[in-house]
Design an enzyme around this catalytic site. Structure first.
Site, PDB file in Angstrom:
ATOM      1  N   GLY A  11      -0.377  28.169 -57.840  1.00  0.00           N
ATOM      2  CA  GLY A  11       0.025  29.172 -56.717  1.00  0.00           C
ATOM      3  C   GLY A  11      -0.844  28.653 -55.305  1.00  0.00           C
ATOM      4  O   GLY A  11      -1.947  27.943 -55.481  1.00  0.00           O
ATOM      5  N   ASP A  36      -1.034  35.482 -69.503  1.00  0.00           N
ATOM      6  CA  ASP A  36       0.092  36.132 -68.673  1.00  0.00           C
ATOM      7  C   ASP A  36      -0.235  37.517 -68.572  1.00  0.00           C
ATOM      8  O   ASP A  36      -0.619  38.262 -69.098  1.00  0.00           O
ATOM      9  CB  ASP A  36       1.311  35.974 -69.670  1.00  0.00           C
ATOM     10  CG  ASP A  36       2.689  36.297 -69.101  1.00  0.00           C
ATOM     11  OD1 ASP A  36       2.666  37.047 -68.238  1.00  0.00           O
ATOM     12  OD2 ASP A  36       3.548  35.996 -69.893  1.00  0.00           O
ATOM     13  N   LEU A  37       0.045  38.059 -67.156  1.00  0.00           N
ATOM     14  CA  LEU A  37      -0.172  39.390 -66.691  1.00  0.00           C
ATOM     15  C   LEU A  37       0.643  40.330 -67.261  1.00  0.00           C
ATOM     16  O   LEU A  37       0.358  41.453 -67.487  1.00  0.00           O
ATOM     17  CB  LEU A  37       0.096  39.409 -65.172  1.00  0.00           C
ATOM     18  CG  LEU A  37      -1.123  38.931 -64.502  1.00  0.00           C
ATOM     19  CD1 LEU A  37      -0.695  38.528 -62.795  1.00  0.00           C
ATOM     20  CD2 LEU A  37      -2.214  39.729 -64.380  1.00  0.00           C
ATOM     21  N   TYR A  61       3.842  38.024 -59.327  1.00  0.00           N
ATOM     22  CA  TYR A  61       5.408  37.852 -59.128  1.00  0.00           C
ATOM     23  C   TYR A  61       5.539  38.093 -57.604  1.00  0.00           C
ATOM     24  O   TYR A  61       5.607  38.994 -57.127  1.00  0.00           O
ATOM     25  CB  TYR A  61       6.138  38.642 -59.892  1.00  0.00           C
ATOM     26  CG  TYR A  61       7.810  38.883 -59.461  1.00  0.00           C
ATOM     27  CD1 TYR A  61       8.479  38.247 -60.816  1.00  0.00           C
ATOM     28  CD2 TYR A  61       8.387  39.084 -58.422  1.00  0.00           C
ATOM     29  CE1 TYR A  61      10.039  38.345 -60.747  1.00  0.00           C
ATOM     30  CE2 TYR A  61       9.838  38.755 -58.218  1.00  0.00           C
ATOM     31  CZ  TYR A  61      10.502  38.306 -59.433  1.00  0.00           C
ATOM     32  OH  TYR A  61      11.734  38.179 -59.278  1.00  0.00           O
ATOM     33  N   THR A  62       5.888  36.690 -57.011  1.00  0.00           N
ATOM     34  CA  THR A  62       5.782  36.596 -55.714  1.00  0.00           C
ATOM     35  C   THR A  62       7.105  36.412 -54.907  1.00  0.00           C
ATOM     36  O   THR A  62       7.243  36.285 -53.652  1.00  0.00           O
ATOM     37  CB  THR A  62       4.757  35.522 -55.124  1.00  0.00           C
ATOM     38  OG1 THR A  62       5.207  34.385 -55.758  1.00  0.00           O
ATOM     39  CG2 THR A  62       3.260  35.996 -55.267  1.00  0.00           C
ATOM     40  N   THR A 101      -1.368  43.004 -51.007  1.00  0.00           N
ATOM     41  CA  THR A 101      -0.480  42.563 -49.643  1.00  0.00           C
ATOM     42  C   THR A 101      -0.285  43.395 -48.802  1.00  0.00           C
ATOM     43  O   THR A 101      -0.455  44.954 -48.880  1.00  0.00           O
ATOM     44  CB  THR A 101       1.048  42.182 -50.260  1.00  0.00           C
ATOM     45  OG1 THR A 101       1.803  41.818 -49.368  1.00  0.00           O
ATOM     46  CG2 THR A 101       1.494  43.249 -51.032  1.00  0.00           C
ATOM     47  N   ASP A 102      -0.130  42.876 -47.587  1.00  0.00           N
ATOM     48  CA  ASP A 102       0.410  43.961 -46.179  1.00  0.00           C
ATOM     49  C   ASP A 102       1.709  44.667 -46.644  1.00  0.00           C
ATOM     50  O   ASP A 102       1.953  45.813 -45.885  1.00  0.00           O
ATOM     51  CB  ASP A 102       0.770  43.015 -45.047  1.00  0.00           C
ATOM     52  CG  ASP A 102       1.498  41.823 -45.299  1.00  0.00           C
ATOM     53  OD1 ASP A 102       1.341  41.187 -46.365  1.00  0.00           O
ATOM     54  OD2 ASP A 102       2.522  41.610 -44.553  1.00  0.00           O
ATOM     55  N   TYR A 125       8.886  44.487 -54.194  1.00  0.00           N
ATOM     56  CA  TYR A 125       7.669  43.721 -54.211  1.00  0.00           C
ATOM     57  C   TYR A 125       6.708  44.572 -53.811  1.00  0.00           C
ATOM     58  O   TYR A 125       5.630  44.810 -54.622  1.00  0.00           O
ATOM     59  CB  TYR A 125       7.854  42.351 -53.584  1.00  0.00           C
ATOM     60  CG  TYR A 125       6.566  41.840 -53.296  1.00  0.00           C
ATOM     61  CD1 TYR A 125       5.952  40.867 -54.172  1.00  0.00           C
ATOM     62  CD2 TYR A 125       5.997  41.673 -52.214  1.00  0.00           C
ATOM     63  CE1 TYR A 125       4.835  40.301 -54.311  1.00  0.00           C
ATOM     64  CE2 TYR A 125       4.753  41.150 -51.821  1.00  0.00           C
ATOM     65  CZ  TYR A 125       4.150  40.265 -52.937  1.00  0.00           C
ATOM     66  OH  TYR A 125       2.918  39.783 -52.834  1.00  0.00           O
ATOM     67  N   LYS A 129       3.472  46.085 -55.977  1.00  0.00           N
ATOM     68  CA  LYS A 129       1.867  45.470 -55.821  1.00  0.00           C
ATOM     69  C   LYS A 129       1.102  46.718 -55.423  1.00  0.00           C
ATOM     70  O   LYS A 129      -0.091  46.755 -55.804  1.00  0.00           O
ATOM     71  CB  LYS A 129       1.948  44.714 -54.448  1.00  0.00           C
ATOM     72  CG  LYS A 129       2.442  43.262 -54.449  1.00  0.00           C
ATOM     73  CD  LYS A 129       1.885  42.341 -55.599  1.00  0.00           C
ATOM     74  CE  LYS A 129       0.459  42.011 -55.038  1.00  0.00           C
ATOM     75  NZ  LYS A 129      -0.180  41.038 -55.985  1.00  0.00           N
TER      76      LYS A 129
HETATM   77  N1  LIG Z   1       2.188  34.345 -50.409  1.00  0.00           N
HETATM   78  C1  LIG Z   1       1.884  35.311 -49.400  1.00  0.00           C
HETATM   79  O1  LIG Z   1       2.257  35.270 -48.307  1.00  0.00           O
HETATM   80  C2  LIG Z   1       1.072  36.639 -49.972  1.00  0.00           C
HETATM   81  C3  LIG Z   1       1.027  37.548 -48.946  1.00  0.00           C
HETATM   82  C4  LIG Z   1       0.196  38.823 -49.356  1.00  0.00           C
HETATM   83  C5  LIG Z   1      -0.184  38.903 -50.550  1.00  0.00           C
HETATM   84  N2  LIG Z   1      -0.152  37.894 -51.410  1.00  0.00           N
HETATM   85  C6  LIG Z   1      -0.527  37.948 -52.962  1.00  0.00           C
HETATM   86  O2  LIG Z   1      -1.777  36.873 -53.099  1.00  0.00           O
HETATM   87  C7  LIG Z   1      -1.625  36.492 -54.271  1.00  0.00           C
HETATM   88  C8  LIG Z   1      -1.534  35.121 -54.367  1.00  0.00           C
HETATM   89  O3  LIG Z   1      -0.278  34.680 -53.856  1.00  0.00           O
HETATM   90  P1  LIG Z   1       0.226  33.060 -53.652  1.00  0.00           P
HETATM   91  O4  LIG Z   1       0.725  32.866 -52.601  1.00  0.00           O
HETATM   92  O5  LIG Z   1      -0.917  32.524 -54.139  1.00  0.00           O
HETATM   93  O6  LIG Z   1       1.250  33.251 -54.594  1.00  0.00           O
HETATM   94  P2  LIG Z   1       2.176  31.967 -55.531  1.00  0.00           P
HETATM   95  O7  LIG Z   1       1.887  30.828 -54.606  1.00  0.00           O
HETATM   96  O8  LIG Z   1       3.554  32.454 -55.530  1.00  0.00           O
HETATM   97  O9  LIG Z   1       1.375  31.992 -56.907  1.00  0.00           O
HETATM   98  C9  LIG Z   1       1.571  32.887 -57.821  1.00  0.00           C
HETATM   99  C10 LIG Z   1       1.092  32.311 -59.167  1.00  0.00           C
HETATM  100  O10 LIG Z   1       0.942  33.577 -59.850  1.00  0.00           O
HETATM  101  C11 LIG Z   1       1.590  33.028 -61.246  1.00  0.00           C
HETATM  102  N3  LIG Z   1       2.128  33.978 -62.190  1.00  0.00           N
HETATM  103  C12 LIG Z   1       3.437  34.217 -61.895  1.00  0.00           C
HETATM  104  N4  LIG Z   1       3.712  35.170 -63.060  1.00  0.00           N
HETATM  105  C13 LIG Z   1       2.472  35.241 -63.643  1.00  0.00           C
HETATM  106  C14 LIG Z   1       2.108  35.998 -64.860  1.00  0.00           C
HETATM  107  N5  LIG Z   1       3.128  36.731 -65.446  1.00  0.00           N
HETATM  108  N6  LIG Z   1       0.884  35.880 -65.380  1.00  0.00           N
HETATM  109  C15 LIG Z   1       0.094  34.923 -64.773  1.00  0.00           C
HETATM  110  N7  LIG Z   1       0.178  34.268 -63.709  1.00  0.00           N
HETATM  111  C16 LIG Z   1       1.464  34.494 -63.277  1.00  0.00           C
HETATM  112  C17 LIG Z   1       2.217  31.695 -60.834  1.00  0.00           C
HETATM  113  O11 LIG Z   1       2.259  30.919 -61.877  1.00  0.00           O
HETATM  114  P3  LIG Z   1       3.779  30.274 -62.577  1.00  0.00           P
HETATM  115  O12 LIG Z   1       4.730  30.945 -62.021  1.00  0.00           O
HETATM  116  O13 LIG Z   1       3.606  28.783 -62.459  1.00  0.00           O
HETATM  117  O14 LIG Z   1       3.536  30.650 -63.934  1.00  0.00           O
HETATM  118  C18 LIG Z   1       1.720  31.124 -59.593  1.00  0.00           C
HETATM  119  O15 LIG Z   1       0.796  30.112 -59.933  1.00  0.00           O
HETATM  120  C19 LIG Z   1      -0.493  37.260 -55.288  1.00  0.00           C
HETATM  121  O16 LIG Z   1      -1.278  38.450 -55.789  1.00  0.00           O
HETATM  122  C20 LIG Z   1       0.266  37.833 -53.828  1.00  0.00           C
HETATM  123  O17 LIG Z   1       1.310  38.916 -54.281  1.00  0.00           O
HETATM  124  C21 LIG Z   1       0.653  36.642 -51.054  1.00  0.00           C
END
Ligand SMILES: NC(=O)c1ccc[n+]([C@@H]2O[C@H](COP(=O)([O-])OP(=O)(O)OC[C@H]3O[C@@H](n4cnc5c(N)ncnc54)[C@H](OP(=O)(O)O)[C@@H]3O)[C@@H](O)[C@H]2O)c1
Length: 298
Positions: A11, A36-37, A61-62, A101-102, A125, A129
């Site tokens: 991620g 696994d979450l 789950y993003t 998240t926002d 989503y 969250k």
């Molecule tokens: N991306 C954004 O713009 C954004 C904005 C606001 C908040 N956030 C929050 O910030 C955090 C990090 O986001 P990110 O951008 O780094 O996300 P990302 O790049 O999509 O990565 C998410 C990671 O979570 C893992 N994952 C998915 N399902 C899982 C499960 N059941 N158990 C354990 N791991 C699991 C995925 O691994 P695999 O699928 O490879 O297993 C992946 O490595 C998240 O909580 C997200 O909600 C993100």
């Protein structure tokens, strides 16, 4: 200091955390299928095995649009997982930093959102969250919930890499110009998270609760951000495209997005002394890193 990161190392944020290094801390990142979450037993086992000083939940789950049709799966991971992890943290007496998240907000507020503003997610989503935040709080763990926004990094799935990839085959790209916020650079966020983790590990009275943390600088739209990406890329000999401003209605997606994602980050600055750099400064670091890897954005 040992830090356990739940979410693997693919991620944006989990990857940035696992690439950080310093002599005084060690990061262990674990993800699916072992950790696994959606599997509370695996979360407890991960904590027992790693015996961390702090746990960070960077997995989620993003897939914001797919979540509209996979609400049950998204809720199981984002809604149930963080609470289960927090309960395991309580039993192991270890603090938890959880990312939110926002998108817990509707985006209808006129100014920047503060932590105490009423939440009102407008997509699946965001609802999942928010449920995850509630689970962490209900568990009674020592927690820091960081709401972040618009995450990007040199690797992983994110807007910066998507724009650069599209520019390899298109001269002009339409980008939404009526959603406002502050993008967040995962490697800089990761450094700030480790600073917070250190305080939590060393000081049992370190502040807890919900905090906002995004890049700083001027408020931008996805269009402004895309233009800055191509400007910096072109300066370094990378892909370039003309950006055409479009309205959200012209780019229909299954999930609605908040128009205003601006988060006030003064609470985390006061509590922990951490402020992320201005997003243009961070973006230059990101483009430098992508250029150094030969513009490999496919
Ligand atoms: N991306 C954004 O713009 C954004 C904005 C606001 C908040 N956030 C929050 O910030 C955090 C990090 O986001 P990110 O951008 O780094 O996300 P990302 O790049 O999509 O990565 C998410 C990671 O979570 C893992 N994952 C998915 N399902 C899982 C499960 N059941 N158990 C354990 N791991 C699991 C995925 O691994 P695999 O699928 O490879 O297993 C992946 O490595 C998240 O909580 C997200 O909600 C993100």
């Amino acid at each position: 200091m040992r830090i356990l990161v739940v979410g693997g190392s693919n991620g944006n944020v989990a990857g940035a955390l696992s690439r950080l290094g310093a002599p005084d801390f060690r990061i262990e990142a674990h993800g699916r299928p072992q950790v696994d979450l959606a599997d509370p037993v695996s979360l407890r086992k991960a904590i027992e095995d790693a015996r961390p000083f702090v746990v960070i939940c960077a997995g989620a789950y993003t897939a914001v649009d797919t979540a509209e049709s996979e609400a049950d799966i998204a809720m199981e991971i984002n809604g149930g997982g963080p609470g289960a992890l927090a309960r395991a943290c309580v039993d192991a007496d270890v603090p938890l930093i959880h990312l939110s998240t926002d998108y817990v907000f509707s985006g209808r507020k006129a100014g920047a959102y503060v932590e105490s503003d009423p939440t009102e997610p407008i997509n699946v989503y965001g609802r999942t969250k928010l449920e995850g935040e509630r689970g962490v709080i209900a568990a009674g763990s020592r927690h820091v919930i960081l709401r972040i926004s618009g995450v990007y990094a040199p690797r992983g799935k994110n807007f910066v890499r998507t724009m650069l990839r599209l520019a390899k085959t298109r001269e002009e790209i339409g980008v939404v110009d009526d959603q406002f916020g502050h993008p967040t650079y995962a490697p800089h966020l990761a450094q700030a998270m480790v600073a917070i983790a250190r305080r939590l590990a060393e000081d049992s009275k370190a502040p807890t609760g919900v905090f906002h943390m995004t890049g700083q600088g001027e408020i931008c739209t996805w269009r402004t951000f895309a233009e800055a990406i191509f400007e910096l890329s072109a300066e370094r000999g990378g892909p370039f495209a003309i950006v055409k401003p479009i309205a959200t209605e012209e780019y229909p997606t299954p999930a609605r997005r908040p128009a205003n994602s601006v988060l006030d980050c003064s609470r985390v600055a006061a509590a922990y002394g951490v402020t992320l750099p201005a997003w243009r400064e961070s973006l230059a670091c990101c483009i430098d890193a992508i250029a150094a890897e030969g513009w490999d954005v496919d």
